[in-house]
Design an enzyme around this catalytic site. Sequence first.
Site, mmCIF file in Angstrom:
data_model
loop_
_atom_site.group_PDB
_atom_site.id
_atom_site.type_symbol
_atom_site.label_atom_id
_atom_site.label_comp_id
_atom_site.label_asym_id
_atom_site.label_seq_id
_atom_site.Cartn_x
_atom_site.Cartn_y
_atom_site.Cartn_z
ATOM 1 C CD GLU A 199 3.785 -2.621 -18.613
ATOM 2 O OE1 GLU A 199 3.745 -1.827 -19.564
ATOM 3 O OE2 GLU A 199 3.416 -2.343 -17.463
ATOM 4 C CG HIS A 624 -2.641 -1.095 -1.327
ATOM 5 N ND1 HIS A 624 -3.718 -1.940 -1.384
ATOM 6 C CD2 HIS A 624 -1.778 -1.625 -0.427
ATOM 7 C CE1 HIS A 624 -3.509 -2.960 -0.551
ATOM 8 N NE2 HIS A 624 -2.332 -2.789 0.034
ATOM 9 C CG HIS A 628 -2.572 -0.358 4.250
ATOM 10 N ND1 HIS A 628 -3.273 -1.331 4.916
ATOM 11 C CD2 HIS A 628 -2.067 -0.957 3.153
ATOM 12 C CE1 HIS A 628 -3.176 -2.479 4.258
ATOM 13 N NE2 HIS A 628 -2.458 -2.269 3.173
#
Length: 685
Positions: A199, A624, A628
């Site tokens: 983008e 994300h 973890h």
Amino acid sequence: MEESESASDKPRPWQSYHTVYTNAKAGMDGVDKEKVQRVVYEMSKGSKYFENEERKEAFIRQKIEHMRARAAKLSAADLSHYQKVADKRILELESTRDLSRIWLHVDMDAFYAAVETLSNPSLKGKPMAVGSMSMISTANYEARKFGVRAAMPGFIARKLCPDLIFVPTDFKKYTYYSDLTRKVFWDYDPNFMAASLDEAYLDITKVCEGRSITGAEIAEELRSRVHEETGLTCSAGVAPNRLLAKVCSDINKPNGQFVLPNDHMAVMTFISSLPIRKIGGIGKVTENILKGVFGISTCEEMLQKGSFLCALFSHSSADFFLSVGLGLGGTDTPEARFRKSISSERTFSATEDAALLYQKLEMLSADMQKEGLSGRTLTLKLKTASFEVRTRAVTLQKYISSSDDILKHASNLLKAELPISLRLIGLRVSHFNEDKGVVPGDPTQKTLTTFLISGDASRRTGDDQRSLGSDLSDLHFISEKETAISLDNNETCHHEFGDPFERKHLSDIDDKNCISSINACEMEKIDELSSNKTAAMVNTADVKERTTKSPKRDLSRVSEDDSSIQREPEDSNPDRLNKEPSTSGNEEFFSLNQMEMLFWVDGYKCSLCGAELPSSFVEERQEHSDFHLAERLQKEESGTGSSSLIPRLRIVPKDYSGSQNRRKKHKSAHLPIDSFFTKKSSRQL
Ligand code: TTP
Ligand code: MG
């Protein structure tokens, strides 16, 4: 009938289970959201990930209660006072409205998936996702109909769409196609701002004027040229500012465009019903709080609740919200920015003639001298023939101002890059003699990186920095690549930028009480900037890693001293709610120490599992990190070395070369990102 009634009476706990996976992307309008919620809920229930999500939700609820109580305490007199404050501020903000520019935001459709389909046409028309069982990077529009989306673990996606085809990521391929698109963008705005691989923002004002052509026509033409050059489709938004252009490009995806005219009424009408979540920088947390406390769902309602916003939020937060209500966003051009440094750059037809390149440098050095300022940090910016942006910086022991001195040091930086074919060289001198440090609140002086973005793939301004927005939002302008300046030096600038407003403001939203985990922005910030301990570790690792790739790298360093310039003291995450370590006993969930091993290698690869997640995907990165975090907790709970957590499905990008050291270093802590979904009982896979 009775039976179905009793079925619908059954508790449906997933209904309140909102994760990033249940947030619709383009092409997901007709998706059975509840089904997706149920699948995600059922597949994660009992896992650490789930616990963490619940904990976050609980914090949001707590925060909402807390703010509601504060709002309830406001007297009529208070409210009347804050109404005046809001009215005044709205007028002031309104006076900054600039309807003179035409911005175009272009975004490739299902980018990674489309590129993969191009190289393997048999995938056409079939639901497919790029990524792995651990995490998918994107899904094509066929898969989206099933609720499959980017950042979702692949095993959940497969549950939603059993026929889903998985294709591994191939970042080099995406970079290649990205470069092709950028060559087209360049023709319309040589200073286009690349927000990520797929983008960009283009100021098309000049080209519209020059050719007496409308923004809509330019968008059509640009899209068809991108298609010609790449075989890929893209979508575009045209609007008076970047924030709105970004919103607009999503409206007619895929392969479509939407134009918002440069007209005050049109903007206000557009914004009146626009859900706040559409705005870059307003993520799940901010949305929940604004909705839960003030009943704000649309941008227009920001204005209606202005008195509350001014009463309960800091200036900058309230400003951001009111600006959103007015449909304001960044419109400026790079020249207007970065007053705390001097810079100059030249573009030319690509050449690898070293003599010619040195000649350009000479001219630039002379420009610098004319300014009569002395600085200690000299930064060289290069744009290669393939539009890759590199930055090289050096901080000197003494201040320099003469063109000879500037040229001498700049030449050293350039020399290390030769041979190279360039189309742009820029020089910047910063860290001025009179700079006694970073001027607080002066967004133009925040980072060295700031400058580097100017005029190129990433321009940022104070205005832009005020945004929350992640892609326009959150991190704006902190580029993956800007990392480049001190560490990296070898990247294309994809920064996002973000948007129009800085995110400091949400500091009051998060108020130290809330939630969640380390967020992606935090990680990224660590990755690229600061001088804190974690960053030091990252830097060292990065330098090591890169040394193997490029022996030239050591020429571009920024001294410790300079790193103070680079530090970004403010939070770069709009949704900061998601980030602060809690003071109420949740530190073990959210402390940086716990997650200090996670950072984004080269700005986009997770250091723990190698998953690739560009920095503009703030929320996804946050999720994300949460993965973890949860996996770590899972591991701790089961005891180190638990066989149930033996890495499986680990993703290591093909081009993850040079990272052996780091991989070794984290090996013991490393687990596949889906292991956090491991439940105490059996896995549902
Ligand atoms: P997007 O532009 O958000 O998504 P897209 O291009 O796949 O689909 P569309 O724009 O039509 O909605 O992201 C661009 C690429 O970035 C995407 O193809 C893959 C990558 N990406 C990730 O790696 N992880 C993520 O979480 C997201 C959202 C994108
Ligand atoms: Mg896209």
